[in-house]
Design an enzyme around this catalytic site. Structure first.
Site, PDB file in Angstrom:
ATOM      1  N   LYS A  39       1.972 -50.528  15.425  1.00 49.05           N
ATOM      2  CA  LYS A  39       3.082 -51.634  15.836  1.00 49.05           C
ATOM      3  C   LYS A  39       2.758 -52.916  15.390  1.00 49.05           C
ATOM      4  O   LYS A  39       3.523 -53.883  15.122  1.00 49.05           O
ATOM      5  CB  LYS A  39       3.611 -51.352  17.346  1.00 49.05           C
ATOM      6  CG  LYS A  39       4.260 -50.349  17.655  1.00 49.05           C
ATOM      7  CD  LYS A  39       4.540 -50.455  19.423  1.00 49.05           C
ATOM      8  CE  LYS A  39       5.203 -48.829  19.927  1.00 49.05           C
ATOM      9  NZ  LYS A  39       5.083 -49.132  21.247  1.00 49.05           N
TER      10      LYS A  39
ATOM     11  N   GLU B 278       0.767 -36.871  23.162  1.00 50.26           N
ATOM     12  CA  GLU B 278       0.447 -38.382  23.385  1.00 50.26           C
ATOM     13  C   GLU B 278      -0.305 -38.213  24.724  1.00 50.26           C
ATOM     14  O   GLU B 278      -1.164 -39.209  25.158  1.00 50.26           O
ATOM     15  CB  GLU B 278       1.679 -39.191  23.993  1.00 50.26           C
ATOM     16  CG  GLU B 278       2.461 -39.973  22.902  1.00 50.26           C
ATOM     17  CD  GLU B 278       3.554 -40.667  23.252  1.00 50.26           C
ATOM     18  OE1 GLU B 278       3.967 -40.992  24.118  1.00 50.26           O
ATOM     19  OE2 GLU B 278       4.176 -41.629  22.287  1.00 50.26           O
TER      20      GLU B 278
ATOM     21  N   HIS C  64       9.523 -16.385   8.074  1.00 49.41           N
ATOM     22  CA  HIS C  64       9.793 -16.447   6.654  1.00 49.41           C
ATOM     23  C   HIS C  64       9.017 -17.473   5.983  1.00 49.41           C
ATOM     24  O   HIS C  64       9.534 -17.866   4.710  1.00 49.41           O
ATOM     25  CB  HIS C  64      11.291 -15.984   6.394  1.00 49.41           C
ATOM     26  CG  HIS C  64      11.767 -14.669   7.035  1.00 49.41           C
ATOM     27  ND1 HIS C  64      11.880 -13.632   6.297  1.00 49.41           N
ATOM     28  CD2 HIS C  64      12.012 -14.555   8.549  1.00 49.41           C
ATOM     29  CE1 HIS C  64      12.264 -12.626   7.350  1.00 49.41           C
ATOM     30  NE2 HIS C  64      12.442 -13.233   8.565  1.00 49.41           N
TER      31      HIS C  64
HETATM   32  O1  PA5 Z   1       6.080 -41.756  26.098  1.00 56.90           O
HETATM   33  C1  PA5 Z   1       6.260 -43.073  26.024  1.00 56.90           C
HETATM   34  O2  PA5 Z   1       5.973 -43.867  26.581  1.00 56.90           O
HETATM   35  C2  PA5 Z   1       6.800 -43.537  24.601  1.00 56.90           C
HETATM   36  O3  PA5 Z   1       7.245 -42.302  23.802  1.00 56.90           O
HETATM   37  C3  PA5 Z   1       8.079 -44.313  24.836  1.00 56.90           C
HETATM   38  O4  PA5 Z   1       8.862 -43.754  25.691  1.00 56.90           O
HETATM   39  C4  PA5 Z   1       8.837 -44.666  23.732  1.00 56.90           C
HETATM   40  O5  PA5 Z   1       7.765 -45.501  22.879  1.00 56.90           O
HETATM   41  C5  PA5 Z   1       9.758 -45.687  23.800  1.00 56.90           C
HETATM   42  O6  PA5 Z   1       9.529 -46.786  24.842  1.00 56.90           O
HETATM   43  P1  PA5 Z   1      10.540 -47.555  25.633  1.00 56.90           P
HETATM   44  O7  PA5 Z   1      11.377 -46.942  26.736  1.00 56.90           O
HETATM   45  O8  PA5 Z   1       9.825 -48.974  26.245  1.00 56.90           O
HETATM   46  O9  PA5 Z   1      11.470 -48.184  24.299  1.00 56.90           O
END
Ligand code: PA5
Length: 438
Positions: free
Chosen positions: A410, A276, A297
């Site tokens: 989303k 990310e 393996h």
């Molecule tokens: O790294 C990030 O920002 C995401 O992985 C969020 O943690 C994830 O989408 C969950 O978001 P939230 O804590 O708002 O539910």
């Protein structure tokens, strides 16, 4: 302190070339530490002792103890950065990883129905974790779990729920206030994937019996050691420079390789952190993982001999593993040469042989040595990767703290499910065309 074995990098990059990156890497490091880069409103995680001062740790430990008065099982509801770090530490260190169950990290009906069946016969408490409070998967799962909880404990729901969420905004904050749940805050300046050493991870990790004071102390010591120094003295800078150079030479994939199954979710956490943070604007090393010797393996052939677009980073635990000796036995299995040897020594020989073979096969690789897999050193390793990731993003010229690419699916999903106000073109969704074979 983590040390690095660079031997199997040098056939691909000279020590001199790596050292020549010093100025570039220092610049990226300064951008991070002075908060002068894009995303600088998301560097609240930089100093672990400020994120988790003693007063907060005391509150978290006391809350975990209070929750244990109700149950020895906790359901953590969360996804991505609100779940992976917790699971990484719990699975690596908890004397009882089954103390934590997970919900809302997917929307599988089968998974959650099975979880509810287990909870029918177990006492449990809930920690719902969502910074935004609106993420679909945990929000849906929290409804499901709350429904179950209310049916099971009609008079005692509020005492069994802790919400970890934004200090003042969001649906979960409102819900917690309305229902009187105990809450812990997620600071505005800490994004999900950098949040494991905040209340996001610390409450369930403490509940699972891991020493969170030691975890934070390890991270703080890594912070103290790695805020300064140059590429010759700071292992984070060396790691960042080396993987960046390899990317420039055509490597597309960094594979994090462990020889220890209890690190499975640390690898998953690492993939989110780097994926990310770096994967944007058409660049970034694709983070992948393998678990040896199991995957020797299955994936070993590709690693040895497939497309040469891969570098490998090994995690090696140097000491503290249980002593288990290969027993004497029937000579037919031809293992006489191993009798009396420790399994750890066999595992270590597998690491040495794999690192060497893969280098010979054209895979540059380095090894991060962890002195011992305990709370102190895992805290240090987590901080090592977080800081490396921030610096690396700036070195690649991206904002390591946003994730704009996560939003597209989303919007489409909200539109398909009829969320009020949501509209998004889903013209090319997979059911738009359908080939019937046979
Ligand atoms: O790294 C990030 O920002 C995401 O992985 C969020 O943690 C994830 O989408 C969950 O978001 P939230 O804590 O708002 O539910």
């Amino acid at each position: 302190m983590i040390s690095i074995n660079p031997t199997n990098v040098y056939p691909f990059l000279s020590d001199q070339l790596i050292r020549q990156q010093s100025a570039r890497v220092n610049t990226a490091h300064t951008i991070l530490s002075t908060g002068s880069g894009p995303g600088n409103d998301f560097i609240g995680w930089l100093n672990p002792a400020e994120v988790a001062p003693q007063s907060l740790i005391d509150d978290i430990v006391a809350t975990a103890e209070r929750l244990h008065d109700h149950a020895d099982k906790m359901v953590v509801v969360g996804i991505g950065g609100s779940y992976l770090g917790t699971r990484a530490v719990v699975d690596a260190l908890s004397p009882n990883p089954d103390a934590i169950a997970y919900a809302g990290q997917n929307v599988s009906a089968a998974y959650h129905a099975n979880l509810l069946r287990q909870l029918d016969t177990q006492d449990y408490v809930v920690n719902v974790v969502s910074k935004s409070g609106t993420t679909t998967e945990p929000a849906v799962a929290f409804r499901v779990i709350l429904d179950h909880l209310a049916a099971k404990y009609p008079n005692g729901v509020a005492d069994r729920v802790v919400a970890t969420t934004d200090k003042s905004r969001g649906a979960l904050r409102q819900l917690a206030t309305l229902n009187g749940y105990k809450t812990f805050p997620i600071e505005d300046a800490i994004g999900g994937r950098y949040s494991v050493l905040s209340p996001v991870g610390l409450l369930p990790i403490a509940f699972a019996g891991v020493d969170i004071h030691e975890l934070v102390r390890g991270a703080s010591d890594m912070y103290a050691k790695c805020t300064q120094g140059d590429i010759t003295s700071n292992p984070i800078l060396w790691y960042v420079a080396t993987r960046n150079l390899l990317m420039q030479k055509g490597i597309n994939i960094e594979v994090l390789a462990s020889f220890e199954p209890r690190l499975h979710f640390l690898l998953e956490w690492w993939k989110q952190l780097f994926g990310e943070s770096e994967g944007k604007n058409g660049i970034g090393l694709f983070p992948a993982s393998v678990e040896y010797t199991t995957d020797l393996h299955s994936m070993g052939q590709y690693m040895q001999d497939g497309r040469r677009i891969v570098m490998e980073t090994f995690l090696r635990i140097e000491s503290g593993e249980p002593t288990l000796l290969v027993p004497d036995g029937n000579p037919i299995d031809e293992l006489g040469y191993l009798v009396g040897r420790e399994l750890t020594a066999v595992n270590d020989a597998a690491w040495k042989a794999t690192a060497t073979a893969h280098a010979n096969g054209g895979v540059p690789n380095l090894t991060l040595n962890i002195p011992k897999l305990d709370a102190y050193h895992l805290g240090g390793l987590i901080y090592f990767f977080e800081r490396a990731c921030g610096i690396s993003g700036y070195l690649m010229g991206v904002n390591p703290f946003d994730q704009p690419g996560v939003e597209d699916y989303k919007r489409g999903m909200f539109s398909l499910l009829g969320k009020p106000g949501a509209s998004h073109s889903n013209e090319n969704h997979p059911e738009a065309s359908h080939i019937q074979f046979g």
